[in-house]
Design a protein around this motif. Sequence first.
Motif, PDB file in Angstrom:
ATOM      1  N   LEU A  22    -131.986  53.966 -18.836  1.00 49.47           N
ATOM      2  CA  LEU A  22    -132.358  55.248 -18.238  1.00 49.47           C
ATOM      3  C   LEU A  22    -132.869  55.048 -16.822  1.00 49.47           C
ATOM      4  CD1 LEU A  22    -132.773  58.287 -18.414  1.00 49.47           C
ATOM      5  CD2 LEU A  22    -134.958  57.863 -19.579  1.00 49.47           C
ATOM      6  N   CYS A  83    -137.062  57.946 -23.732  1.00 49.07           N
ATOM      7  CA  CYS A  83    -136.401  58.111 -25.018  1.00 49.07           C
ATOM      8  C   CYS A  83    -137.401  57.695 -26.082  1.00 49.07           C
ATOM      9  CB  CYS A  83    -135.142  57.246 -25.084  1.00 49.07           C
ATOM     10  SG  CYS A  83    -134.341  57.230 -26.693  1.00 49.07           S
ATOM     11  N   SER A  90    -133.672  56.385 -36.184  1.00 42.88           N
ATOM     12  CA  SER A  90    -133.254  55.447 -35.162  1.00 42.88           C
ATOM     13  C   SER A  90    -133.255  54.019 -35.657  1.00 42.88           C
ATOM     14  CB  SER A  90    -134.192  55.556 -33.948  1.00 42.88           C
ATOM     15  OG  SER A  90    -133.883  54.583 -32.989  1.00 42.88           O
ATOM     16  N   MET A 125    -136.226  64.100 -21.717  1.00 43.49           N
ATOM     17  CA  MET A 125    -136.281  63.291 -22.927  1.00 43.49           C
ATOM     18  C   MET A 125    -134.891  63.192 -23.529  1.00 43.49           C
ATOM     19  SD  MET A 125    -138.441  63.673 -26.506  1.00 43.49           S
ATOM     20  CE  MET A 125    -137.556  65.131 -27.059  1.00 43.49           C
ATOM     21  N   GLU A 126    -134.493  61.988 -23.885  1.00 41.45           N
ATOM     22  CA  GLU A 126    -133.241  61.735 -24.592  1.00 41.45           C
ATOM     23  C   GLU A 126    -133.594  61.293 -25.994  1.00 41.45           C
ATOM     24  OE1 GLU A 126    -129.815  58.779 -25.554  1.00 41.45           O
ATOM     25  OE2 GLU A 126    -131.997  58.579 -25.582  1.00 41.45           O
ATOM     26  N   ASN A 127    -132.854  61.771 -26.997  1.00 40.21           N
ATOM     27  CA  ASN A 127    -133.210  61.446 -28.373  1.00 40.21           C
ATOM     28  C   ASN A 127    -132.030  61.680 -29.299  1.00 40.21           C
ATOM     29  OD1 ASN A 127    -135.051  60.969 -30.711  1.00 40.21           O
ATOM     30  ND2 ASN A 127    -136.617  61.299 -29.148  1.00 40.21           N
ATOM     31  N   ARG A 167    -126.113  62.666 -28.218  1.00 42.05           N
ATOM     32  CA  ARG A 167    -127.547  62.560 -27.994  1.00 42.05           C
ATOM     33  C   ARG A 167    -128.116  63.911 -27.561  1.00 42.05           C
ATOM     34  NH1 ARG A 167    -129.825  58.205 -30.211  1.00 42.05           N
ATOM     35  NH2 ARG A 167    -131.455  58.116 -28.644  1.00 42.05           N
ATOM     36  N   VAL A 169    -130.475  65.854 -25.220  1.00 38.82           N
ATOM     37  CA  VAL A 169    -131.047  65.682 -23.879  1.00 38.82           C
ATOM     38  C   VAL A 169    -131.814  66.939 -23.509  1.00 38.82           C
ATOM     39  CG1 VAL A 169    -130.606  65.237 -21.443  1.00 38.82           C
ATOM     40  CG2 VAL A 169    -129.182  64.141 -23.178  1.00 38.82           C
ATOM     41  N   VAL A 330    -130.540  53.639 -23.524  1.00 35.12           N
ATOM     42  CA  VAL A 330    -129.921  54.874 -23.047  1.00 35.12           C
ATOM     43  C   VAL A 330    -128.735  54.471 -22.168  1.00 35.12           C
ATOM     44  CG1 VAL A 330    -130.222  56.947 -21.640  1.00 35.12           C
ATOM     45  CG2 VAL A 330    -132.112  56.109 -23.065  1.00 35.12           C
TER      46      VAL A 330
END
Length: 360
Positions: A22, A83, A90, A125-127, A167, A169, A330
């Motif tokens: 990221l 993230c 995960s 935030m990425e998840n 993902r 975002v 990421v």
Amino acid sequence: MTACERTPVIRALDLFCGVGGLTHGLALSGIEVTAGIDIDPACRYPYEANNKAKFIEEDVNELSASGVAAMIGGADFSMIAGCAPCQPFSTYSRTGRSNKRGGDWQLVKKFGRLVREAQPDLVTMENVPQLLEHPVFDEFLGCLDGYSVEWSVVQAVRIGIPQTRKRLVLIASRLGAAGLTLPQDAQELKTVREAIGGLRPIKAGESDPRDRLHTSSRLSKTNLDRIRHSQPGGTWRDWPDELQVTCHKRSTGSTYPSVYGRMSWDDASPTITTQCFGYGNGRFGHPEQDRAISLREAAILQTFPLDYAFVRPDEPVRFSVLGRMIGNAVPVRLGEIVGQTVLAHASQYLRSTDLGGTTD
């Protein structure tokens, strides 16, 4: 360049930074990342060797809002990115980092707490998409009171990543709502061939002498026979009966057709996981060479540059450690797209401020 054409300076902090996917993407877009925070000491070398940001080995639970604010102050706009790994969904939950943390959702909650207390201008935030189904996502949104918020589930292949990875975002801004939506233009598919087709051929268990990360795990004689009978995009059902695994033949195994599979040259790769170096862990067989993909190939499919350094010259290449770091990262391209979106958004408000006006 006039004041209204000036590119805004955005100073960011990357939480749960890992090896810097990221951070690297944000930096490519023009965002200044000052530091990355992670509790995995193995990430320090790749993070600092490839980025101009400082790696801080610290538990997010120990971060103070004032400390965070100090790291991202002094620019046109401040930003917190990251993230936050979700342990129930995960692969992070099966790594060495997770055993230092308690509670299934504490990472997301702590991310939200820091945002609420530090009040950066911008947040991303990425998840995992499954986060949308859990109340903790609503709790996180509650920490964004006063922000304009947009989120979407991004299919990686639609933004130039050669991987079928989905993902969540999120982008939030205290500046306003204009231009927060992440573009997902239907681009021409970037294929496995385009990504890794030019790398030097190697055999199972062999390393490229010019690039130690371009190394492939060994295969047993049985698995070598299996991959020789595997077709790109095919399944274990293509094998002779004597090579098939008993558990796969049962009804409970019928839902795992991609294990021991080869990638297809002219398609995107499957989601790169922490176990992507193992032929039996998914569709991680090379399209034509009789081996699993190498660690370098996995990193390239995650859109890391070919020369991204993951291990010190004097350290051994450990598949489990490097596979974890690459699979948990990421994708760099995703970080770059997010950064471009945020910069374009912030530019509208910077122009408004410089001109003495307002932007809706």
